[in-house]
Design an enzyme around this catalytic site. Structure first.
Site, PDB file in Angstrom:
ATOM      1  N   LYS A   1      59.052  79.435  33.306  1.00  0.00           N
ATOM      2  CA  LYS A   1      59.555  78.662  34.438  1.00  0.00           C
ATOM      3  C   LYS A   1      60.854  77.987  34.022  1.00  0.00           C
ATOM      4  O   LYS A   1      60.905  77.294  33.004  1.00  0.00           O
ATOM      5  CB  LYS A   1      58.538  77.607  34.879  1.00  0.00           C
ATOM      6  CG  LYS A   1      59.067  76.673  35.975  1.00  0.00           C
ATOM      7  CD  LYS A   1      58.011  75.669  36.431  1.00  0.00           C
ATOM      8  CE  LYS A   1      58.586  74.637  37.388  1.00  0.00           C
ATOM      9  NZ  LYS A   1      57.560  73.674  37.865  1.00  0.00           N
TER      10      LYS A   1
ATOM     11  N   ASP B   1      51.634  70.856  35.074  1.00  0.00           N
ATOM     12  CA  ASP B   1      52.815  70.973  34.216  1.00  0.00           C
ATOM     13  C   ASP B   1      52.789  69.789  33.244  1.00  0.00           C
ATOM     14  O   ASP B   1      53.006  68.646  33.660  1.00  0.00           O
ATOM     15  CB  ASP B   1      54.108  70.901  35.036  1.00  0.00           C
ATOM     16  CG  ASP B   1      54.327  72.092  35.952  1.00  0.00           C
ATOM     17  OD1 ASP B   1      53.347  72.580  36.546  1.00  0.00           O
ATOM     18  OD2 ASP B   1      55.493  72.506  36.107  1.00  0.00           O
TER      19      ASP B   1
ATOM     20  N   LYS C   1      57.942  76.277  30.118  1.00  0.00           N
ATOM     21  CA  LYS C   1      58.935  75.720  31.047  1.00  0.00           C
ATOM     22  C   LYS C   1      60.061  75.055  30.274  1.00  0.00           C
ATOM     23  O   LYS C   1      59.825  74.396  29.263  1.00  0.00           O
ATOM     24  CB  LYS C   1      58.227  74.728  31.975  1.00  0.00           C
ATOM     25  CG  LYS C   1      59.097  74.008  32.975  1.00  0.00           C
ATOM     26  CD  LYS C   1      58.217  73.115  33.847  1.00  0.00           C
ATOM     27  CE  LYS C   1      59.018  72.161  34.711  1.00  0.00           C
ATOM     28  NZ  LYS C   1      58.146  71.274  35.512  1.00  0.00           N
TER      29      LYS C   1
END
Length: 240
Positions: free
Chosen positions: A188, A95, A159
């Site tokens: 996400k 990430d 995300k």
């Protein structure tokens, strides 16, 4: 409309501890909880990668390393080094945080190069890549532009937030991200998701992974709801 079992709900969750003062004992607890609840991943700072990967060896629970976290203000070369180092130490997922300064400068070519560089490094090793926008600093137009870049580059996920910015995930942003990026990239939701109602609402809005440090509370609440109502699944309608 989709139906999910309790275990399927747990597999949406990235079980998170990104605190700067997290100890080996804290990491051990995080990994043990992930195994007990069968969460999808533990979300950790990059330096904890090898420790957690060793603890989770032989399981289907991923070790997720946060790159250039939480500000994203490092060079592409630095992010690439961090990514490769995390993968070498056992990360299954990455990430990374975008360079928001370059987004504000409308330097879209830079952001595309940054994304392509990290995604290529991940996918060459069959590692999932998630791109953190940190939406609380962005306009709706900037969120949409980053999603358009992701639609072309195709990381595995985009995300909403690190959880360390001024605010976290909200439903409008999740819907915008999903509508823009389409079906080839997932969303996400992370940041401030602390109860089962918020969790279900994020899934309904189009999120397919949830980053939270409240995963145990969420799954326990869903289990209680299913037990009281004699359910084996819960339906989640898509609202977009």
């Amino acid at each position: 409309m989709s139906e999910y079992t309790l275990d399927q709900f747990a597999r949406f969750i990235d079980h998170t501890n990104l605190h700067a003062d997290a100890t080996p004992s804290d990491m051990g607890k995080l990994c043990a909880e992930a195994r007990q609840y069968h969460f999808k991943m533990v979300a950790i700072n990059q330096v904890q990668t090898k420790f957690c990967a060793n603890l989770l060896q032989g399981t289907d629970i991923h070790t997720g390393a946060a790159i250039s976290f939480p500000f994203g203000q490092t060079t592409i070369a630095a992010k690439l080094f961090e990514t490769k180092d995390a993968i070498e130490n056992g990360a299954d997922e990455i990430d990374y945080v975008i360079n928001i300064t370059e987004l504000r400068n409308k330097n879209y070519a830079y952001l595309e190069k940054e994304m392509q560089t990290i995604v290529t490094a991940c996918h060459s090793k069959n590692i999932l890549c998630k791109v953190i926008f940190e939406n609380s600093y962005l306009t709706k137009a900037e969120i949409q532009k980053m999603a358009e870049i992701a639609r072309d580059v195709q990381p595995d996920f985009i995300k909403t937030a690190t959880g360390f910015g001024p605010s976290g995930a909200n439903l409008a942003d999740v819907r915008l991200m999903k509508q823009t990026v389409g079906e080839h990239v997932k969303v996400k939701a992370a940041g401030g998701i602390r109860n089962s109602d918020d969790f279900l609402a994020m899934l309904a809005a189009g999120a397919e992974r949830i980053g939270t440090s409240s995963g145990i509370k969420i799954i326990d609440a869903l289990k209680q709801r299913m037990t009281l109502d004699h359910l084996t699944t819960i339906q989640v309608p898509r609202d977009n």
